[in-house]
Scaffold this motif. Structure first.
Motif, short mmCIF file in Angstrom:
data_model
loop_
_atom_site.label_atom_id
_atom_site.label_comp_id
_atom_site.label_asym_id
_atom_site.label_seq_id
_atom_site.Cartn_x
_atom_site.Cartn_y
_atom_site.Cartn_z
N ARG A 73 -18.57 166.25 0.09
CA ARG A 73 -18.30 167.34 1.00
C ARG A 73 -18.66 168.53 0.60
N CYS A 74 -18.82 169.86 1.86
CA CYS A 74 -19.65 171.67 0.69
C CYS A 74 -17.95 171.54 -0.65
N TRP A 75 -18.33 172.27 -1.75
CA TRP A 75 -17.68 172.68 -2.60
C TRP A 75 -16.48 174.31 -2.11
N VAL A 76 -15.78 174.42 -2.21
CA VAL A 76 -14.94 175.00 -1.39
C VAL A 76 -13.50 176.28 -2.56
N ILE A 90 -13.58 173.00 5.90
CA ILE A 90 -15.16 172.18 6.01
C ILE A 90 -14.98 171.77 7.83
N CYS A 145 -22.17 168.86 5.12
CA CYS A 145 -23.51 169.97 4.77
C CYS A 145 -23.13 170.86 4.81
N ARG A 146 -22.30 171.10 5.82
CA ARG A 146 -21.70 172.83 5.91
C ARG A 146 -20.10 172.97 6.14
N ARG A 147 -20.02 173.99 5.82
CA ARG A 147 -18.50 174.95 5.23
C ARG A 147 -18.73 175.37 6.33
N CYS A 198 -24.30 174.21 1.97
CA CYS A 198 -23.39 174.40 0.97
C CYS A 198 -23.69 175.12 -0.08
N TRP A 214 -21.52 171.30 -4.10
CA TRP A 214 -21.06 169.77 -3.64
C TRP A 214 -20.10 168.60 -4.34
N CYS A 269 -27.60 166.16 1.72
CA CYS A 269 -28.57 167.01 3.00
C CYS A 269 -29.55 167.36 3.06
#
Length: 444
Positions: free
Chosen positions: A48-51, A77, A88-90, A116, A120, A139
């Motif tokens: 998943r994306c890094w947030v 997410i 692939c998105r956040r 992202c 990731w 992605c």
């Protein structure tokens, strides 16, 4: 069968032949390991994306018991079409309103999302590191993973051209090849070495140059006519056979390699599945030989290829939650691939004349490797639908099941020794059909 008589004198299946088979098995195993490694070294773990609110070093200050990790993930997410966190998105901004489940915010406009931008976060419970996690081949860059597999398979296509010449440095030269290429003395020495290694000590006295020349007289006369590559396509029946066999191996290679190098995409424990498939290879081989010897080469291949297409579609259609069913279907599909390959290999060798078999197998091998090289490129279509590549693999399997029906049955038939044998076989079968038609007409 002249050279076979000489082999009987030096030991038809002794220590020498066993060592040769063992050496070839080791070479093939080394290649197979590199192909299978793609399922481990190039595995795509969950990601998943890094947030910021989850993965920043100060994220623990936010998670003080008021919000859990799942809550923070929910506001950071978006969900994909399967109601799972998007890979692939956040969200551009945390969506705090999503924590309210009473439907108050049902009319809120769709929040903005972005790719992202900061990398990731990968799930590392199964694989600590792969080429995918090392270079972020997910992605938008996921295509590069398939391209790397394509380049690797291209190496398999180029390698045989070089390896064929290099192998003469390590493998002992064929005694038959030495004799028919006007090197009978060296051929005799190789035969005596084989006899010594096989424990046939008394054969040295009876294995003389005169015996070799007398036994190999017909083969020496036939060898005066040097078969060329163009001979494969000069006569109509052999040309038809080569074309159909190339098409058969091409259509077989695509589902076989597609399944083998993309096993990790089937959402099961790849370590367990690989072990189960390997264990199923032995019973699958015996089952294939039973079918080939009892119902013939053509019908067996039709049945096995059709079953492969069905099992592949069933595997990708099975619910991911039913892990036992998925494991059984994956194992059956892997075993089926071994059976199909055995049937193809046997049928191909029995249809090609002995004098030109090496060149024919080289041409057919090129078709096989072209199919194998194209296999990873179909997986690129997974960005549109996860099932699409597997449907294509199954379609090629269905196409391949009809090709053996266009080829002659070779069960209990003598092997063709020359190109003329192939042409005479076609003329003989055609003449038999015409005679049968005449009998049917005149019987009234």
């Amino acid at each position: 069968m002249a050279f076979q008589d000489l082999l009987n004198r030096v030991g038809n299946m002794g220590r020498f032949q066993i060592l040769q088979i063992a050496f070839l098995l080791i070479c093939n195993a080394m290649l197979a390991l590199h192909i299978l490694l793609e399922n481990f070294t190039a595995a795509i773990p969950g990601h998943r994306c890094w947030v910021h609110v989850l993965d920043n070093d100060t994220a623990s200050d936010i998670d003080s018991g008021i919000l859990s990790q799942d809550d923070l993930l929910r506001i950071s997410i978006p969900l994909d079409s399967n109601s799972r966190p998007d890979k692939c998105r956040r969200f551009v901004q945390p969506q705090w309103h999503l924590l309210h489940l009473n439907g108050t915010f049902s009319n809120v406009t769709e929040p903005d999302t972005e790719p992202c931008e900061d990398g990731w976060v990968y799930e590392r419970s199964t694989f600590l590191s792969t080429t995918v996690t090392e270079w972020d081949l997910v992605c938008g860059s996921q295509v590069l993973g398939s391209v790397s597999k394509f380049i690797f398979m291209i190496g398999n296509l180029i390698g045989p051209f070089l390896g064929g010449h290099l192998s003469d440095r390590w493998l002992p030269e064929s005694a038959r090849w030495l004799i028919v290429t006007n090197k009978p003395q060296k051929g005799l020495q190789e035969l005596r070495k084989v006899a010594c290694m096989n424990g046939m000590k008394n054969s040295g006295d009876t294995l003389t140059m005169e015996v070799v020349r007398t036994t190999m007289k017909e083969e020496l006369e036939a060898a005066q006519i040097k078969p060329a590559l163009c001979d494969l396509f000069r006569t109509p029946n052999l040309r038809k056979r080569i074309f159909l066999l190339c098409l058969l191996r091409f259509t077989t290679a695509i589902p076989a390699f597609g399944f083998t190098i993309h096993l990790q995409h089937l959402k099961s424990n790849v370590f367990l599945m690989q072990c189960l498939i390997a264990a199923s290879a032995i019973p699958a081989s015996f089952a294939a030989m039973f079918l080939l010897n009892h119902i013939g080469r053509r019908i067996s291949q039709f049945f096995l290829s059709f079953l492969l297409g069905i099992s592949m579609l069933a595997t990708v259609s099975a619910p991911e939650e039913m892990q036992i069913l998925c494991g059984v279907l994956i194992t059956l599909t892997g075993a089926n691939i071994y059976a199909v390959i055995i049937g193809n290999t046997l049928h191909v060798n029995e249809l090609i004349p002995t004098v030109i078999r090496a060149r024919a197998l080289g041409v057919i091998g090129i078709a096989t490797n072209v199919g194998a090289a194209l296999t990873p490129l179909f997986m690129i279509l997974a960005i549109y639908s996860a099932f699409l590549p597997w449907i294509i693999y199954a379609v090629f399997s269905f196409l391949g099941c009809f090709i053996p029906l266009l080829l002659p049955e070779t069960k209990n038939q003598p092997l063709p020794e020359s190109v003329q044998d192939v042409e005479n076989e076609w003329k003989g079968s055609r003449q038999a059909k015409e005679e049968g038609a005449i009998i049917k007409v005149t019987s009234f």
